[in-house]
Write a protein that holds these residues in place. Structure first.
Motif, short mmCIF file in Angstrom:
data_model
loop_
_atom_site.label_atom_id
_atom_site.label_comp_id
_atom_site.label_asym_id
_atom_site.label_seq_id
_atom_site.Cartn_x
_atom_site.Cartn_y
_atom_site.Cartn_z
N SER A 23 0.88 -1.05 -0.11
CA SER A 23 0.01 0.00 0.12
C SER A 23 0.96 1.32 0.13
O SER A 23 0.60 2.19 -0.72
CB SER A 23 -1.08 -0.04 1.22
OG SER A 23 -1.74 -1.23 1.22
N ALA A 24 1.77 1.35 0.76
CA ALA A 24 2.80 2.29 0.70
C ALA A 24 3.67 2.44 -0.32
O ALA A 24 3.66 3.65 -0.82
CB ALA A 24 3.82 2.49 2.06
N ALA A 25 3.82 1.62 -1.15
CA ALA A 25 4.51 1.67 -2.35
C ALA A 25 3.67 2.13 -3.60
O ALA A 25 4.13 3.15 -4.36
CB ALA A 25 5.28 0.43 -2.91
N ALA A 26 2.25 1.56 -3.50
CA ALA A 26 1.44 1.97 -4.64
C ALA A 26 1.08 3.50 -4.14
O ALA A 26 0.88 4.20 -5.24
CB ALA A 26 0.22 1.41 -4.37
N ALA A 27 0.77 3.93 -3.02
CA ALA A 27 0.38 5.40 -2.68
C ALA A 27 1.50 6.27 -3.05
O ALA A 27 1.50 7.39 -3.67
CB ALA A 27 0.23 5.49 -1.51
N ALA A 28 3.00 6.01 -2.92
CA ALA A 28 4.09 6.88 -3.31
C ALA A 28 4.12 6.95 -4.80
O ALA A 28 4.13 7.90 -5.59
CB ALA A 28 5.31 6.21 -2.81
N GLY A 29 3.74 5.71 -5.56
CA GLY A 29 3.73 5.74 -7.11
C GLY A 29 2.85 6.79 -7.63
O GLY A 29 3.03 7.52 -8.51
N ALA A 30 1.26 6.70 -6.71
CA ALA A 30 0.44 7.38 -7.57
C ALA A 30 0.51 9.00 -7.06
O ALA A 30 0.04 9.93 -7.82
CB ALA A 30 -0.87 6.93 -6.54
#
Length: 376
Positions: A23-30
């Motif tokens: 979730s943290a990685a996806a949020a940073a990418g978005a």
């Protein structure tokens, strides 16, 4: 971050990442896509250890003023039901400076008190919540953006997958929980875990120690460090395997054992349950109801306890009935009796029991003295 492995039962098993890390990685990418217009090729998330995890995006894009980025959870060689689930983070701007993280489709909602997430909120545990907020904030700073952001998480087929977890029993509805205390998933094999515990006990036994510390989990580790000043490098994490750990400590010649555990786990020992995994037995309500009755609880209070989903709820019921201290004392003494029956007097055992708020709810008579002895 390079791939990590653990050796269990002579096998090399690959570690993976938790739903919190994904979730943290996806949020940073978005956030990067939204604020800089760049579609990330690699996603990064800082783990609680300070190391950085690198994950591959499974799709990014812009939709109605929001950017989104997806990650497929790779749990390594751990057979968790959430392995392979797609987690997507949608990020949009806010007018204030607040970063708000919440769950959308496939993320569970907490409907009961007593859990680490507030009632009515999304089932996103404190550590991953911090990881997500930190990842998004750091990305925003790198992009020169000081405003607020909304982060909405979705889990594909999360509601269906959650039925295979313990969420329904915990009063978490509508999806999975976003979990993880370290950000890393280590492959779990019951026999392998027990053998690892025995190996650690033997390591301390080889140092001619007479006393040993057992810690039941990561929250116990934090409690030991912050509340008791104990270095858990000198202790053994025993997970759910109280009986196996006690037996092996006796085999290795230990004469004193200190156990520090959350009430939800160790209370099962009062019923003689020495493997506290929920798939083996869950006697918490029965333990609290029986000892509440012994402490003078009426039929209605006992019924409320039996209907409660968490030990936190059970303790609240006892507080309202004015029976908290007496019942917890009775439970604690019963735990010591059951451990004594297991050790048959071959070792002295002391316990420290804490709750969700990291308050000590029971401490045996010689626990502090033994803790001080072990800490040297």
């Amino acid at each position: 971050m390079r791939e990590m492995f653990v050796i269990k039962n002579g096998k090399k098993l690959r570690c993976g990442y938790t739903t919190g890390t994904c979730s943290a990685a996806a949020a940073a990418g978005a956030a990067l896509l939204l604020l800089k217009g760049e579609e990330p090729r690699t996603l990064r998330a800082k783990l609680p250890s300070g190391k950085a995890a690198e994950l591959a995006p499974a799709g990014c894009g812009l939709r109605e003023g929001r950017a989104f980025c997806s990650v497929i959870k790779d749990g390594g060689d751990d057979p968790d039901v959430t392995n392979g689930i797609k987690i997507t983070a949608f990020v949009s701007k806010r007018k204030d400076g607040i970063i708000r993280v919440f769950g959308g489709a496939g993320i569970g909602t907490v409907t009961q008190d007593g859990l680490k997430c507030p009632k009515g909120g999304s089932a996103i545990n404190p550590v991953p919540l911090k990881m997500i907020s930190q990842s998004v904030r750091e990305t925003a700073e790198k992009c020169g953006y000081a405003g607020g952001l909304d982060v909405e998480l979705e889990a594909e087929n999360g509601e269906r997958i959650a039925q295979k977890t313990f969420n329904p029993r915990l009063g978490i509805v509508g999806g999975i929980s976003i979990l993880g205390t370290t950000g890393i998933v280590e492959p779990m094999s019951e026999r392998a875990v027990i053998e690892t515990i025995k190996t650690e006990i033997e390591k301390y036994g080889a140092e001619n120690r007479q006393a040993i510390l057992f810690n039941a989990g990561n929250y116990g580790k934090a409690f030991c460090r912050e509340k008791m000043g104990l270095d858990l490098a000198r202790g053994v994490k025993i997970s759910n395997y109280f009986g196996e750990a006690i037996d092996h400590a006796l085999y290795c010649g230990f004469k004193e054992i200190l156990i520090i555990s959350h009430i939800g786990k160790i209370s099962k020992l009062a019923a003689g349950v020495m493997n506290t995994h929920s798939s083996v037995a869950d006697a918490r309500a029965e333990v609290f109801a029986a000892h509440a009755a012994l402490s003078g609880a009426n039929k209605e209070t006992v019924r409320e306890i039996m209907q409660a989903l968490t030990t936190a709820q059970m303790i609240e019921i006892l507080k309202k009935a004015g029976l908290e201290k007496e019942t917890l004392l009775s439970v604690g003494e019963s735990i010591l009796q059951k451990i004594g029956a297991r050790t048959k007097g071959a070792a002295r055992c002391e316990i420290v029991v804490f709750d969700n708020e990291e308050h000590t709810v029971f401490i045996s008579g010689g626990a502090v003295e033994l803790a001080e002895k072990i800490s040297f």
